[in-house]
Design a protein around this motif. Structure first.
Motif, PDB file in Angstrom:
ATOM      1  N   LYS A   4       0.858  -1.178   0.000  1.00 45.39           N
ATOM      2  CA  LYS A   4       0.000   0.000   0.000  1.00 45.39           C
ATOM      3  C   LYS A   4       0.891   1.223   0.000  1.00 45.39           C
ATOM      4  N   PHE A   6       0.573   5.366   0.914  1.00 46.76           N
ATOM      5  CA  PHE A   6      -0.233   6.452   1.439  1.00 46.76           C
ATOM      6  C   PHE A   6       0.573   7.730   1.381  1.00 46.76           C
ATOM      7  N   ILE A  31      -7.065   6.554   4.860  1.00 46.44           N
ATOM      8  CA  ILE A  31      -6.126   5.545   5.344  1.00 46.44           C
ATOM      9  C   ILE A  31      -6.834   4.352   5.964  1.00 46.44           C
ATOM     10  N   THR A  32      -7.850   4.604   6.776  1.00 50.82           N
ATOM     11  CA  THR A  32      -8.504   3.509   7.509  1.00 50.82           C
ATOM     12  C   THR A  32      -9.724   2.944   6.796  1.00 50.82           C
ATOM     13  N   LEU A  56      -2.193   1.748   9.225  1.00 51.83           N
ATOM     14  CA  LEU A  56      -1.589   1.652   7.899  1.00 51.83           C
ATOM     15  C   LEU A  56      -1.504   0.217   7.400  1.00 51.83           C
TER      16      LEU A  56
END
Length: 80
Positions: A4, A6, A31-32, A56
């Motif tokens: 991932k 971010f 993010i969540t 994360l």
């Protein structure tokens, strides 16, 4: 390997915990994948919410009984 990426704007949390960022509500949701709970409000930064490393890792390292090898790159630049 799952991966991932971010990119978010935040500041190190002022509560003296390691590896916590205070981020906007919008970045928290990105993010969540959910809206923040009231207890996730930043202690020392108004209108922000705390992001921990586990936030994360959702969807990447969910199994509690499995070891993972992590590679984390952090790039930081001041926001004007």
């Amino acid at each position: 390997m799952k991966e991932k990426t971010f990119k978010f704007t935040g500041k190190p949390s002022g509560d003296h915990e390691s590896f916590v960022w205070d981020v906007s509500k919008e970045d928290f949701a990105i993010i969540t994948g959910r809206e923040p709970k009231s207890y996730e409000k930043a202690v020392f930064t108004n209108r922000r919410f705390m992001i921990y490393p586990n936030h994360l890792l959702v969807g990447i390292a969910d199994e509690e009984e499995t070891d993972y090898e992590f590679e984390i790159t952090i790039k930081a630049k001041k926001v004007k």
